[in-house]
Motif scaffolding. Structure first.
Motif, short mmCIF file in Angstrom:
data_model
loop_
_atom_site.label_atom_id
_atom_site.label_comp_id
_atom_site.label_asym_id
_atom_site.label_seq_id
_atom_site.Cartn_x
_atom_site.Cartn_y
_atom_site.Cartn_z
N HIS A 19 0.72 -1.14 -0.02
CA HIS A 19 0.19 -0.05 0.02
C HIS A 19 0.80 1.26 0.09
CE1 HIS A 19 -3.92 -1.74 0.36
NE2 HIS A 19 -3.42 -2.89 1.32
N ASP A 76 -7.02 7.71 -0.13
CA ASP A 76 -8.16 6.90 -0.30
C ASP A 76 -8.78 6.51 0.93
OD1 ASP A 76 -8.17 6.37 -3.14
OD2 ASP A 76 -6.28 5.09 -3.00
N PRO A 95 -10.68 11.51 3.62
CA PRO A 95 -10.25 10.37 2.73
C PRO A 95 -11.65 9.65 2.11
CG PRO A 95 -9.31 10.25 4.88
CD PRO A 95 -10.34 11.12 4.94
N ARG A 96 -11.47 9.28 0.84
CA ARG A 96 -12.49 8.98 -0.06
C ARG A 96 -13.17 7.76 0.56
NH1 ARG A 96 -12.87 5.07 -3.75
NH2 ARG A 96 -10.63 4.57 -3.51
N ARG A 97 -12.45 6.79 1.17
CA ARG A 97 -13.45 5.84 2.00
C ARG A 97 -13.23 6.03 3.40
NH1 ARG A 97 -10.43 0.11 -0.55
NH2 ARG A 97 -11.42 -0.58 1.29
N ASP A 179 -13.21 -4.04 0.89
CA ASP A 179 -14.29 -3.04 0.68
C ASP A 179 -15.60 -3.43 1.14
OD1 ASP A 179 -15.00 -0.34 0.86
OD2 ASP A 179 -15.19 -0.18 -1.42
#
Length: 299
Positions: A19, A76, A95-97, A179
């Protein structure tokens, strides 16, 4: 985002899995050791070893510049585990998530700062890790994944700390890869585990032997269980519940093996102890140099 040793396996697992880690947030260095030298926390040290950039803000709530710098990372997701600072809404939403928290309990049970110790104190048969998407509440966000582990009759907080830390590292990789959909936490069964204080380690001999055994295990290694012997603290590093002597006053030493009367008529045998400024010893070794006759009162 993390600080103590509990957080390090997750950082190393994320790095090893490939990551891209844009930044590591950790609490600022603090004085430590005899010389009180400024010392980076374990996550800070691990990040330096891995060649990762580290940020150590002292606070986050009202620091608009820090909020902007965090948003500019274009994340992310943020992985948060025992960081020690409260994230304000602008950072939670950046953050997107979202910000994914590795929490050391099976939520909603044992929200708060000391879930590992709380699970042992409560006599729970199992605990575990919950991956949760953080909101502005205290460990109230929706859950993504859970993984349970049994609590054995001899498990200490140190034992569970290491086991749960490893489970958390595995589970956060799954959460990022899969996810999974988030499920809201039920309020039924929710409990709160406040931050520990040194006084939480004091043994109250009026309690049942099984409860005192759990306290000894829950408080190991910090703050440590203790009682008073002749006006001085005596640390209890290990113990075992045993049958007692009918009618004995709680806190009374019953025999030469350091079996101590408890409030339910049973006893707690102290198996490993430590006087202030001395080395930890098995009870048999300790008693050879520190006679504690039957009838001595602890407390």
């Amino acid at each position: 985002m993390g600080s103590p040793a509990f957080s390090v396996p997750a950082l190393r697992a994320l790095h090893a899995a490939g990551h891209e880690i844009a930044a590591v947030y950790a609490q600022p260095p603090r004085p430590a050791g005899r010389g009180q030298r400024e010392t980076p926390c374990p996550v800070h040290q691990a990040a330096l070893e891995l060649g990762l950039p580290v940020r150590t803000p002292a606070g986050l709530r009202k620091d608009a510049a820090e909020h902007a710098a965090f948003a500019a990372l274009g994340l992310d997701a943020a992985v948060v585990v025992a960081y020690g600072l409260i994230l304000p809404a602008p950072m939670l939403d950046a953050p997107r998530r979202g910000c994914l928290n590795i929490h050391a309990s099976l939520l909603p049970r044992h929200r708060g700062a000391a879930p590992i110790q709380a699970a042992i104190l409560a006599g729970d048969s199992e605990t575990g890790i919950t991956i949760m998407r953080m909101d502005e509440g205290l460990d109230t966000g929706p859950m993504l994944l859970k993984s349970a582990t049994p609590i054995g009759p001899a498990d200490t907080a140190a034992d569970l700390h290491d086991r749960l830390s490893a489970i958390g590292a595995e589970l956060i990789l799954r959460a990022l890869d899969e996810d999974p959909p988030a499920a809201p936490q039920p309020e039924v069964g929710a409990t709160y585990a406040p931050k520990l204080a040194k006084e939480d380690g004091r043994l109250d001999w009026s309690e049942p032997a099984a409860a005192l055994d759990r306290r000894v295990r829950a408080m190991h290694p910090w703050p440590g269980a203790f009682t008073a012997l002749e006006g001085a603290p005596l640390r209890i590093l290990a113990a075992e519940p045993l049958p007692g002597t009918a009618g004995a006053e709680p806190g009374t030493v019953l025999d030469g093996s350091l079996r101590v009367a408890c409030g339910d008529g049973n006893a707690l045998r102290l198996t490993r102890v430590q006087k202030a400024g001395r080395a930890a010893m098995e009870a048999e070794t300790f008693l050879r140099g520190h006679a504690i006759p039957a009838g001595t009162r602890l407390g």
